[in-house]
Design a protein around this motif. Structure first.
Motif, short mmCIF file in Angstrom:
data_model
loop_
_atom_site.label_atom_id
_atom_site.label_comp_id
_atom_site.label_asym_id
_atom_site.label_seq_id
_atom_site.Cartn_x
_atom_site.Cartn_y
_atom_site.Cartn_z
N LEU A 33 8.45 9.13 31.88
CA LEU A 33 8.60 7.92 32.69
C LEU A 33 8.83 6.70 31.82
N ALA A 34 8.20 6.70 30.65
CA ALA A 34 8.34 5.56 29.75
C ALA A 34 9.70 5.55 29.05
N ALA A 35 10.24 6.75 28.83
CA ALA A 35 11.43 6.84 27.98
C ALA A 35 12.72 7.10 28.74
N ASP A 36 12.60 7.65 29.92
CA ASP A 36 13.81 8.13 30.60
C ASP A 36 14.00 7.35 31.91
N PRO A 37 15.04 6.53 31.98
CA PRO A 37 15.26 5.74 33.21
C PRO A 37 15.46 6.62 34.44
N ALA A 38 16.01 7.80 34.25
CA ALA A 38 16.21 8.68 35.41
C ALA A 38 14.86 9.08 36.01
N TRP A 39 13.90 9.35 35.12
CA TRP A 39 12.57 9.73 35.60
C TRP A 39 11.86 8.55 36.25
N SER A 40 11.96 7.39 35.63
CA SER A 40 11.26 6.25 36.21
C SER A 40 11.88 5.85 37.54
N ALA A 41 13.21 5.98 37.65
CA ALA A 41 13.85 5.68 38.93
C ALA A 41 13.44 6.69 39.98
N ALA A 42 13.40 7.96 39.58
CA ALA A 42 13.00 9.00 40.54
C ALA A 42 11.55 8.80 40.97
N TYR A 43 10.73 8.36 40.05
CA TYR A 43 9.32 8.14 40.38
C TYR A 43 9.16 6.99 41.37
N ALA A 44 9.90 5.92 41.13
CA ALA A 44 9.83 4.78 42.05
C ALA A 44 10.31 5.18 43.44
N GLU A 45 11.39 5.97 43.46
CA GLU A 45 11.92 6.41 44.75
C GLU A 45 10.91 7.31 45.46
N LEU A 46 10.28 8.17 44.68
CA LEU A 46 9.32 9.12 45.26
C LEU A 46 8.12 8.39 45.85
N THR A 47 7.57 7.46 45.10
CA THR A 47 6.37 6.78 45.60
C THR A 47 6.66 6.01 46.89
N GLY A 48 7.84 5.43 46.95
CA GLY A 48 8.21 4.77 48.20
C GLY A 48 8.36 5.77 49.34
N ALA A 49 8.96 6.91 49.01
CA ALA A 49 9.16 7.94 50.04
C ALA A 49 7.83 8.50 50.51
N LEU A 50 6.90 8.68 49.58
CA LEU A 50 5.59 9.22 49.97
C LEU A 50 4.84 8.26 50.88
#
Lengths: 273, 208
Positions: A33-50
């Motif tokens: 999450l700290a190093a990979d923008p794809a992961w941090s973007a996916a995480y932000a999207e996921l938390t909103g979806a949850l």
């Protein structure tokens, strides 16, 4: 962790719930999450979806009390079960005995999808001009994976019903078999409107379902159900199916020429946002 | 969760179960009447089909009726009843896996729905439909935790798994729901946990 290092929604979901705290997997996700923008973007999207999922689940509300007929079954079963550990006589209501309430419930489901009130949707309209029916029609229970029903219900809009100027008392949910009186047997499948006679042929019905499937998307699964009914007073086959990949149910009302070179679409709602 | 007397019968759940084992012909019926609404809700939410839920509830109640003598009292009677109902539902769900679930549980008690907006009703229906498409173990955990509001510890006792497993199943179930509901799109075409099982889940599933 995925071998290809792409964001893994299931893993991120566990991370978001705190289930990976203090584990090597949790540390690895944190590093990604700290190093990979794809992961941090996916995480932000996921938390909103949850959050949206939780809100949706909360909005479901309670189921309500056990239906009287189910309670009656339970009482009857227990009353004849003998003592603990003894073999029980099991009164079981045959599948067909509950078809009527199931159909009404299915109709209500479709009505909801079509975007108007359940009570309004569950009106029958015996004075509608299309009441003539196919005599002696015997429909199959299923065609492939598709549940075939004939509720005769009018799925039309409230406005359409008002326009028809043919008021009929609401069937009411008790008529759907939810009161304490036993449902009639055999189930009162409604006659198929005469205008839909062509579609009672399995070949024609199959062609129609295939045409609908093609309209929705080549990869969509077989429709779940097809109901010989009406839409806004007009004889219609009301079809429910779920198109991939979004997986949202769609409802289409089609006319008697469905499958004869087209879908003969009357109404379509739901589906991919 | 209710465990005490209801209505005219002053006996609590354990006393009713003991009376049933001792031959009281009315005790088990009273116990079921006391909890059947909640058990019905679990069955209906888990199976998403009214008839299947009714059959599962009947199977479960008869199983509990016969097995009452084996109840050792190491959990609440309601936990024991829930466990039997959930197992009956999961058995039924596994047997019908080839048959796609149809969301027919538009509740018979939903005249209230007529006063709600079409959007709200549509949302409810879509969520109910998505629930039926979850893997059975995730669905059962989500129904008990998120819909029935039971504590994770009690759900763990009902399902016979570790609390971490319950949490994992819920987390994965919610993520999968997010995809099914269109809140989240998996660009790879993969669904959460459809094919990949991360180490954390393997640990939780096996570490009961």
């Amino acid at each position: 962790m995925s071998a290809d290092h792409r964001p893994d929604p299931a893993l991120l979901a566990e991370y978001a719930e705190g289930l990976l705290a203090g584990t090597p997997e949790g540390d690895e996700v944190a590093a990604r999450l700290a190093a990979d923008p794809a992961w941090s973007a996916a995480y932000a999207e996921l938390t909103g979806a949850l959050a949206a999922v939780r809100a949706g689940l909360a909005a479901l509300g309670p189921v309500g009390p056990v239906p009287a007929e189910v309670a009656d079954r339970l009482d009857a079963a227990l009353a004849t079960a003998g003592g603990p550990g003894k073999f029980a006589v099991r009164p079981r209501r045959g599948r067909r005995r509950v078809v009527a309430p199931v159909l009404a419930a299915a109709a209500a489901s479709v009505a909801v999808l079509l975007g108007f009130s359940v009570v309004a949707a569950l009106r029958t309209d015996p004075s509608a001009p299309t009441v003539a029916s196919v005599p002696g029609t015997v429909l199959p229970d299923h065609l492939g994976e598709t549940l075939i029903t004939s509720t005769g219900l009018d799925y039309g809009t409230v406005a359409a019903q008002d326009a028809l100027r043919s008021p009929a008392p609401p069937v009411g949910l008790s008529a759907a078999g939810t009161d304490s009186s036993p449902p009639p047997a055999p189930p009162p499948a409604s006659p198929v409107p005469l205008a839909l006679a062509r579609l009672t042929s399995p070949a024609a019905l199959e062609a129609c379902l295939e045409a609908v499937r093609a309209l929705v998307g080549a990869t969509s699964p077989a429709p779940r159900s097809a109901d010989f009914a009406r839409f806004g007073g007009v004889p219609a086959l009301v079809i429910v199916l779920t198109a991939e990949p979004a997986g949202r149910p769609q409802v289409l009302a089609v006319g008697p020429d469905c499958g004869a070179g087209g879908v003969d679409l009357i109404s379509r709602t739901g589906g991919t946002p | 969760m209710r465990s005490g007397p209801l209505g005219d019968d002053p006996r609590d759940d354990r006393a009713l179960l003991a009376a049933h084992v001792d031959g009281d012909p009315d005790a088990f019926g009273e116990l079921v009447r006391r909890h059947r609404d909640r058990l019905w809700a679990v069955a209906l939410r888990t199976l998403g089909d009214r008839e299947d839920a009714a059959d599962a509830l009947q199977d479960a109640c008869l199983s509990a009726y016969r097995a009452a003598g084996g109840f050792r009292g190491d959990s609440a009677v309601t936990t024991w009843l829930h466990r039997i109902v959930v197992n009956a539902c999961l058995d039924r769900a596994r047997r019908r896996q080839v048959r796609p679930a149809v969301p027919l549980e538009t509740a018979q008690r939903e005249p209230v729905a007529a006063t709600e907006s079409a959007d709200t009703l549509t949302t409810r229906l879509v969520i109910r439909d998505a629930l039926t498409r979850l893997p059975a173990d995730q669905r059962a955990a989500l129904v008990l935790v998120d819909l029935e509001g039971l504590p994770v510890a009690e759900v763990a006792a009902i399902l016979g798994v570790a609390e971490g497993t319950v949490k994992s199943r819920c987390a994965r179930g919610r993520a999968r729901l997010a995809v099914l509901l269109g809140h989240l799109r998996d660009d790879d075409g993969n669904r959460p946990d459809a094919s990949r099982v991360p180490p954390a889940s393997r640990r939780a599933e096996g570490g009961t």
